[in-house]
Design an enzyme around this catalytic site. Sequence first.
Site, mmCIF file in Angstrom:
data_model
loop_
_atom_site.group_PDB
_atom_site.id
_atom_site.type_symbol
_atom_site.label_atom_id
_atom_site.label_comp_id
_atom_site.label_asym_id
_atom_site.label_seq_id
_atom_site.Cartn_x
_atom_site.Cartn_y
_atom_site.Cartn_z
ATOM 1 C CE LYS A 55 -4.279 0.983 0.042
ATOM 2 N NZ LYS A 55 -5.491 0.133 -0.471
ATOM 3 C CG ASP A 111 -7.284 3.154 -0.916
ATOM 4 O OD1 ASP A 111 -7.850 2.049 -0.915
ATOM 5 O OD2 ASP A 111 -7.474 3.937 -0.157
HETATM 6 P P1 NDP Z 1 -13.147 7.623 -2.911
HETATM 7 O O1 NDP Z 1 -11.970 8.706 -2.701
HETATM 8 O O2 NDP Z 1 -13.611 7.528 -4.386
HETATM 9 O O3 NDP Z 1 -14.081 8.024 -2.106
HETATM 10 C C1 NDP Z 1 -14.034 8.097 -0.712
HETATM 11 C C2 NDP Z 1 -15.426 8.387 -0.085
HETATM 12 O O4 NDP Z 1 -15.377 8.126 1.560
HETATM 13 C C3 NDP Z 1 -15.748 9.848 -0.177
HETATM 14 O O5 NDP Z 1 -17.001 9.948 -0.314
HETATM 15 C C4 NDP Z 1 -15.230 10.486 0.942
HETATM 16 O O6 NDP Z 1 -15.933 11.595 1.255
HETATM 17 C C5 NDP Z 1 -15.559 9.422 1.973
HETATM 18 N N1 NDP Z 1 -14.319 9.368 2.988
HETATM 19 C C6 NDP Z 1 -13.409 9.239 2.880
HETATM 20 N N2 NDP Z 1 -12.471 9.564 4.091
HETATM 21 C C7 NDP Z 1 -13.467 9.689 5.157
HETATM 22 C C8 NDP Z 1 -13.344 9.910 6.459
HETATM 23 N N3 NDP Z 1 -12.175 10.077 7.063
HETATM 24 N N4 NDP Z 1 -14.597 10.292 6.922
HETATM 25 C C9 NDP Z 1 -15.706 10.332 6.261
HETATM 26 N N5 NDP Z 1 -15.796 10.039 5.061
HETATM 27 C C10 NDP Z 1 -14.585 9.676 4.402
HETATM 28 O O7 NDP Z 1 -12.524 6.368 -2.674
HETATM 29 P P2 NDP Z 1 -12.919 4.879 -2.740
HETATM 30 O O8 NDP Z 1 -14.483 4.590 -2.900
HETATM 31 O O9 NDP Z 1 -11.985 4.438 -3.789
HETATM 32 O O10 NDP Z 1 -12.615 4.194 -1.203
HETATM 33 C C11 NDP Z 1 -13.591 3.934 -0.383
HETATM 34 C C12 NDP Z 1 -13.033 2.780 0.657
HETATM 35 O O11 NDP Z 1 -13.056 1.590 -0.315
HETATM 36 C C13 NDP Z 1 -11.671 2.846 1.063
HETATM 37 O O12 NDP Z 1 -11.780 2.494 2.695
HETATM 38 C C14 NDP Z 1 -10.833 2.112 0.380
HETATM 39 O O13 NDP Z 1 -9.465 1.601 0.925
HETATM 40 C C15 NDP Z 1 -11.562 1.030 0.002
HETATM 41 N N6 NDP Z 1 -11.351 0.144 -1.040
HETATM 42 C C16 NDP Z 1 -11.185 0.893 -2.367
HETATM 43 C C17 NDP Z 1 -11.058 0.121 -3.448
HETATM 44 C C18 NDP Z 1 -10.886 0.642 -4.941
HETATM 45 O O14 NDP Z 1 -10.798 0.066 -5.962
HETATM 46 N N7 NDP Z 1 -10.987 1.968 -5.085
HETATM 47 C C19 NDP Z 1 -10.732 -1.436 -3.280
HETATM 48 C C20 NDP Z 1 -10.912 -1.850 -1.955
HETATM 49 C C21 NDP Z 1 -11.254 -1.260 -1.089
HETATM 50 P P3 NDP Z 1 -15.113 13.000 1.087
HETATM 51 O O15 NDP Z 1 -15.071 13.126 -0.403
HETATM 52 O O16 NDP Z 1 -15.866 13.967 1.841
HETATM 53 O O17 NDP Z 1 -13.657 12.721 1.693
HETATM 54 O O1 2IT Z 2 -7.835 -1.746 -0.832
HETATM 55 C C1 2IT Z 2 -7.716 -2.030 -2.236
HETATM 56 O O2 2IT Z 2 -7.728 -3.449 -2.456
HETATM 57 C C2 2IT Z 2 -7.529 -1.121 -3.343
HETATM 58 N N1 2IT Z 2 -7.593 -0.064 -3.011
HETATM 59 C C3 2IT Z 2 -7.196 -1.717 -4.455
HETATM 60 C C4 2IT Z 2 -5.927 -2.080 -4.875
HETATM 61 C C5 2IT Z 2 -5.567 -2.378 -6.260
HETATM 62 O O3 2IT Z 2 -4.195 -2.758 -6.623
HETATM 63 O O4 2IT Z 2 -6.282 -2.502 -7.170
#
Ligand code: NDP
Ligand code: 2IT
Length: 448
Positions: free
Chosen positions: A129, A169
């Site tokens: 990460k 992420d």
């Molecule tokens: P984005 O940046 O696209 O969206 C994040 C969302 O979560 C936004 O709505 C944001 O609000 C909110 N958020 C982030 N931090 C906080 C906080 N501290 N408190 C409240 N709300 C928060 O990220 P993703 O959708 O990609 O990621 C969301 C989650 O999914 C994370 O935990 C990530 O690790 C996990 N994840 C992502 C993957 C991927 O492929 N993208 C794969 C697997 C897991 P705001 O805009 O106001 O900050």
């Molecule tokens: O938490 C996760 O699994 C991710 N943010 C995606 C990682 C990746 O390599 O696609």
Amino acid sequence: MTLSNTYLINLLETVKKRNSGEPEFIQAVTEVLETLEPVIDKRPDFVEAGVLDRLVEPERQILFRVPWVDDNGRVRVNRGFRVQYNSAIGPYKGGIRLHPSVYLGIIKFLGFEQVLKNSLTTLPMGGAKGGSDFDPKGKSDGEVMRFCQSFMTELYRHIGPDCDVPAGDIGTGGREIGFMYGQYKRIMNQFTGVLTGKGLTYGGSLARTEATGYGLCYFTDEMLKANGSGFTGKTVVISGSGNVAIYATAKATELGAKVVALSDSEGYIHDPDGIDLELVKEIKEVKRGRIKDYLNKYPNAIFTTGSSGIWTIPCDIALPCATQNEIDKTSAELLVRNGCIAVAEGANMPSTPEAIEVYLANGVLYGPAKAANAGGVATSGLEMSQNSARLSWSFEEVDSKLKDIMTGIFKACDDAAREYGMEGNYMAGANIAGFLKVAEAMKAQGCV
Ligand code: NDP
Ligand code: 2IT
């Protein structure tokens, strides 16, 4: 859960001492060690080979300065991280988080989780990460580009298509990956699959954007079906409104459920008629706006300030898709009281240990992050395969492979939980199934 194995008790004490300023890392390791106890009791060879002593320590941690110039000509400095956690089963693989809350402990907990998650996908990927405390919010495209270029100007020397393959992420989406990819190519003079989540015009995979949210719903659907239920007619609450939340909303709706709430870090919207996802995509993906802008078109929807209140909304299924520790004991108790039957995690470690205890004690089906959100990295693995073979698969082909992988992950969790006498505890099942492959590979490769 409490540990009774002396070796594990001592190991956890060492982890706590060595990483004392990193509560999220300690939390992630504690959960895994607790659920691995029956495996360790059965497999003294893993203890002899020092598998766990090595697994609680990342292989390599890289910290660097990221200087960039803002639109006013001022020099700004952020901190960059890449934790190459474990390469026993494949090249390091995992996302890059850009958020002001990022520090080493966050990246280490995410890297640790990634090792076991990537193992569950069955694809050959180790765990890593990275990230920075840079906040893309409110920055111009030019500022984001200059930050990403500076970040890659250090990172490029540590990564490569057969070494370490970063991805998106929180805060890192298609725009950021594009800027980072461009800079890597410029420095290295090589067009390779060194990042995933790339744009479709330069080597990205169809369905990668949708993969985490879709995969979460495929996993949840399997979990519900195995317990005599399904998405049809269910009310769903989803936190966040980013990449994962948006495509979880799309798939849950397609599978017959009604999603009634979404959030961001300012607050949440509740629309009992069902969320208008096209509007949310316009607000979030096109305008980079705030979730409360939803009210401009739907004044009857309700916006409430503060994100944790979203769990007060009655629902059958809760899909936390924002960030770590967003559901605490009180929120979990509210979910139970309001009749919630399933919680599946799109975000990484969104439930506190106390919240998980509440789910398990009350028979709430619990899909842990490592298993439930593995569809994103699994599809990254499919993107790597396509890049290596220099071809591209159709959306349907990728989506169908994703679905098979998620079905397989659910089965692996279910089987492992049963085998170790914890039927229905998919958290234990995910940790055990993910661990076994990594542990066998580490043992086979000797003390490295
Ligand atoms: P984005 O940046 O696209 O969206 C994040 C969302 O979560 C936004 O709505 C944001 O609000 C909110 N958020 C982030 N931090 C906080 C906080 N501290 N408190 C409240 N709300 C928060 O990220 P993703 O959708 O990609 O990621 C969301 C989650 O999914 C994370 O935990 C990530 O690790 C996990 N994840 C992502 C993957 C991927 O492929 N993208 C794969 C697997 C897991 P705001 O805009 O106001 O900050
Ligand atoms: O938490 C996760 O699994 C991710 N943010 C995606 C990682 C990746 O390599 O696609």
